[in-house]
Motif scaffolding. Sequence first.
Motif, short mmCIF file in Angstrom:
data_model
loop_
_atom_site.label_atom_id
_atom_site.label_comp_id
_atom_site.label_asym_id
_atom_site.label_seq_id
_atom_site.Cartn_x
_atom_site.Cartn_y
_atom_site.Cartn_z
N VAL A 104 43.50 42.25 37.03
CA VAL A 104 42.39 41.45 36.48
C VAL A 104 41.58 42.33 35.53
O VAL A 104 40.98 43.32 35.95
CB VAL A 104 41.51 40.88 37.62
N LYS A 149 39.16 41.27 33.23
CA LYS A 149 37.89 40.75 32.73
C LYS A 149 36.85 41.86 32.65
O LYS A 149 36.84 42.74 33.53
CB LYS A 149 37.39 39.60 33.61
N ASN A 206 39.44 35.56 33.44
CA ASN A 206 38.82 34.35 33.98
C ASN A 206 38.06 33.52 32.95
O ASN A 206 37.66 32.41 33.25
CB ASN A 206 37.95 34.67 35.20
N ILE A 226 42.68 32.81 35.60
CA ILE A 226 42.38 32.75 37.04
C ILE A 226 41.01 32.15 37.33
O ILE A 226 40.68 31.87 38.48
CB ILE A 226 42.47 34.16 37.68
N MET A 276 46.43 29.01 45.16
CA MET A 276 45.52 30.14 44.98
C MET A 276 44.21 29.87 45.71
O MET A 276 43.82 28.71 45.85
CB MET A 276 45.27 30.33 43.48
N ILE A 293 40.11 31.87 46.46
CA ILE A 293 39.17 32.99 46.47
C ILE A 293 38.51 32.99 47.85
O ILE A 293 37.80 32.05 48.20
CB ILE A 293 38.10 32.84 45.37
N MET A 320 41.94 40.10 46.74
CA MET A 320 41.27 40.76 45.63
C MET A 320 40.95 42.19 46.05
O MET A 320 41.43 42.64 47.09
CB MET A 320 40.00 39.96 45.25
N SER A 321 40.14 42.89 45.26
CA SER A 321 39.91 44.32 45.54
C SER A 321 39.54 44.62 46.99
O SER A 321 40.04 45.56 47.59
CB SER A 321 38.80 44.87 44.63
N ARG A 338 45.44 39.58 43.24
CA ARG A 338 44.75 39.68 41.95
C ARG A 338 43.67 40.75 42.09
O ARG A 338 42.68 40.54 42.78
CB ARG A 338 44.08 38.34 41.59
N ILE A 339 43.91 41.90 41.49
CA ILE A 339 42.99 43.02 41.69
C ILE A 339 42.38 43.46 40.36
O ILE A 339 43.10 43.69 39.39
CB ILE A 339 43.71 44.21 42.37
N GLY A 340 41.05 43.55 40.35
CA GLY A 340 40.33 44.03 39.17
C GLY A 340 39.65 45.35 39.46
O GLY A 340 40.23 46.43 39.25
N THR A 341 38.44 45.25 39.99
CA THR A 341 37.56 46.40 40.21
C THR A 341 38.28 47.65 40.75
O THR A 341 38.10 48.74 40.21
CB THR A 341 36.44 46.01 41.21
C1 LIG Z 1 37.40 38.77 39.22
C2 LIG Z 1 38.45 38.03 39.94
C3 LIG Z 1 39.40 38.70 40.71
C4 LIG Z 1 39.40 40.20 40.92
O1 LIG Z 1 38.28 40.57 41.64
P1 LIG Z 1 38.01 42.10 42.03
O2 LIG Z 1 37.06 42.02 43.15
O3 LIG Z 1 37.43 42.74 40.80
O4 LIG Z 1 39.30 42.70 42.39
C5 LIG Z 1 40.38 37.93 41.34
N1 LIG Z 1 40.41 36.59 41.21
C6 LIG Z 1 39.50 35.92 40.48
C7 LIG Z 1 39.60 34.44 40.39
C8 LIG Z 1 38.49 36.61 39.81
O5 LIG Z 1 37.59 35.93 39.08
#
Ligand SMILES: *Cc1c(COP(=O)(O)O)cnc(C)c1O
Length: 207
Positions: free
Chosen positions: A19, A21, A42, A60, A143, A145, A183-184, A199-202
């Motif tokens: 991810v 963003k 996103n 996403i 999917m 969250i 996620m993270s 789905r990993i960002g941070t």
């Molecule tokens: C930002 C986001 C993520 C990743 O989140 P992190 O906590 O940064 O890993 C995953 N899925 C969605 C839908 C997001 O908006």
Amino acid sequence: MNEALIKEIQDKHINLVAVTKKHTKEEVDQLHALGLSVFGENRVQEFLTKYDPAYTWHIIGHLQTNKVKYIIGKVDVIESLDSIKLAKEIEKQAKKQDLVQKVFVELKVSQTDENKTGYPYQDAMNFLAELQQFPHIKVKGLMCIATHTDDQAVNIKEFDTMKQIFDEAKEKYPEIETLSMGMSHDWRLALEHGSTQVRIGTALFTD
Ligand SMILES: *Cc1c(COP(=O)(O)O)cnc(C)c1O
């Protein structure tokens, strides 16, 4: 970049959407150089500034109907289909471009007000049945969250609910193959409870 985490994920052959963003195209290129190839954004506007046809992209985040026309033909998967209204617009734009758009259905399993997005999980099977009427949409996954909490029991309940719906959905619609959750802060737990794609960002960007 957290190269240790990236290596761990690669060694375990986990399906990862990186991810990106709030990160630059240069950072996307750096992740690509480390072997990552699927990127998640996103917001449509931000996505368009980074879009590179050489990479695979997933949308996403919550998607507004008036933005759909900008992404069809560019994104591999829309992970956040959560209404019939949105499905109608995806159908219309995909038909225009003569392609079949892959989507995941986003389900709301979290009880908090923080994450309001997603179709009510209790009606998931009815929603999936309704989506069969759109020839230019192919549902490939589910999917969610999960609630952002340190209370693992809450997340386990949510992940188990998703897994149960996923198994039922797969049985009925064999083309459904992906359960996108984790996620993270919760991806390890999500994998233990049936996730097939995280789905990993941070965490990718912090050592
Ligand atoms: C930002 C986001 C993520 C990743 O989140 P992190 O906590 O940064 O890993 C995953 N899925 C969605 C839908 C997001 O908006």
